[in-house]
Design a protein around this motif. Structure first.
Motif, short mmCIF file in Angstrom:
data_model
loop_
_atom_site.label_atom_id
_atom_site.label_comp_id
_atom_site.label_asym_id
_atom_site.label_seq_id
_atom_site.Cartn_x
_atom_site.Cartn_y
_atom_site.Cartn_z
N GLN A 229 9.54 -35.52 -2.15
CA GLN A 229 9.91 -34.11 -2.04
C GLN A 229 10.13 -33.51 -3.42
OE1 GLN A 229 13.53 -33.07 0.13
NE2 GLN A 229 12.48 -31.26 0.94
N LYS A 230 9.60 -32.32 -3.60
CA LYS A 230 9.72 -31.58 -4.85
C LYS A 230 10.93 -30.65 -4.82
CE LYS A 230 4.79 -31.86 -5.68
NZ LYS A 230 4.97 -33.16 -6.23
N ILE A 231 11.27 -30.09 -5.95
CA ILE A 231 12.42 -29.21 -6.08
C ILE A 231 12.34 -28.02 -5.12
CG2 ILE A 231 13.62 -27.63 -7.65
CD1 ILE A 231 12.92 -29.61 -9.91
N ASP A 232 11.12 -27.51 -4.89
CA ASP A 232 10.97 -26.34 -4.01
C ASP A 232 11.02 -26.70 -2.52
OD1 ASP A 232 8.48 -27.50 -3.52
OD2 ASP A 232 7.32 -25.71 -4.07
N GLY A 233 11.18 -27.99 -2.22
CA GLY A 233 11.28 -28.44 -0.84
C GLY A 233 10.01 -29.03 -0.28
N ALA A 234 8.86 -28.76 -0.90
CA ALA A 234 7.59 -29.29 -0.40
C ALA A 234 7.56 -30.81 -0.53
CB ALA A 234 6.42 -28.69 -1.19
N VAL A 235 6.89 -31.43 0.41
CA VAL A 235 6.65 -32.87 0.33
C VAL A 235 5.16 -33.02 0.05
CG1 VAL A 235 6.81 -35.10 1.47
CG2 VAL A 235 8.52 -33.35 1.95
N GLY A 236 4.84 -33.32 -1.18
CA GLY A 236 3.45 -33.37 -1.59
C GLY A 236 3.06 -32.07 -2.28
N GLU A 237 1.82 -32.04 -2.74
CA GLU A 237 1.34 -30.87 -3.47
C GLU A 237 0.68 -29.83 -2.58
OE1 GLU A 237 -1.06 -31.92 -6.85
OE2 GLU A 237 0.25 -33.60 -7.33
N ARG A 238 0.05 -30.27 -1.52
CA ARG A 238 -0.72 -29.36 -0.67
C ARG A 238 -0.05 -29.20 0.69
NH1 ARG A 238 -5.89 -32.82 -2.25
NH2 ARG A 238 -6.25 -31.95 -4.31
N ASN A 239 -0.34 -28.11 1.35
CA ASN A 239 0.24 -27.86 2.66
C ASN A 239 -0.19 -28.86 3.72
OD1 ASN A 239 1.84 -25.76 1.94
ND2 ASN A 239 0.41 -24.18 2.58
#
Length: 191
Positions: free
Chosen positions: A94-104
């Motif tokens: 998980q990234k700082i912005d909440g996404a898990v991974g780079e792509r949707n």
């Protein structure tokens, strides 16, 4: 080595085609056992290990979320432990912005997995999921769907949108997420 597509097929079969009480119980048990036996030590399922060609880290993230979602309904200790390891692997991505991974694509399947875990009263770190949930909502386009990268009214991807909608549908029964999930589903229904 089995082709990585076998992992997808077995996960989908376990997920949608044959839960514990179905007539296909023997195949479901074999499919689940294959998934359990093919989980890597870090908690992931690696498509490259089984002949896949999606070397981007999102491939491993998406396959892990899909395989974990397939075995989530099983309550024996081995399945529970496998889901816990998968959850830890996904949360590390998980990234700082909440996404898990780079792509949707990976993000959408992860969102579905965590929504399914919440709907089945499994332990999910609430703050991390809330960040993922807000990230998914922010990437919904004006037309109501989701694309591979960011909100894009010109292009929408049905597979990503479908995974997100499955997750949103599960969250409609959860008081903490019900209103926002319903609002996002209403938006895509207008499409």
């Amino acid at each position: 080595m089995l082709p990585y597509k076998i992992i997808y097929v077995l996960a989908i079969f376990c997920l949608f085609g044959c839960q514990k009480n179905s007539n296909n119980n023997n195949f479901a048990i074999k499919a689940k056992q294959f998934l359990l036996n093919s989980q890597s030590e870090d908690g992931s399922w690696d498509p490259i290990k089984y002949g896949g060609n999606f070397e981007h880290p999102d491939g491993k993230i998406a396959v892990t979320a899909l395989a974990a979602a397939a075995i989530l309904a099983y309550q024996e200790p081995q399945s529970i432990a496998a889901c816990q390891r998968a959850t830890q692997f996904l949360m590390k991505a998980q990234k700082i912005d909440g996404a898990v991974g780079e792509r949707n694509y990976a993000n959408g399947i992860c969102f579905y997995y965590f929504a399914k875990a919440i709907s089945e009263n499994r332990s999910v770190e609430k703050d991390a999921f809330q960040k993922l949930f807000q990230n998914v909502l922010a990437k919904q386009s004006e037309t109501g769907a989701w694309d591979y990268i960011d909100a894009n009214s010109e292009r929408n991807d049905m597979s990503i949108s479908a995974w997100v909608c499955l997750g949103l549908n599960l969250l409609c029964t959860q008081k903490s997420y019900e209103k926002e999930a319903q609002k996002a589903l209403t938006k895509i229904n207008k499409m």
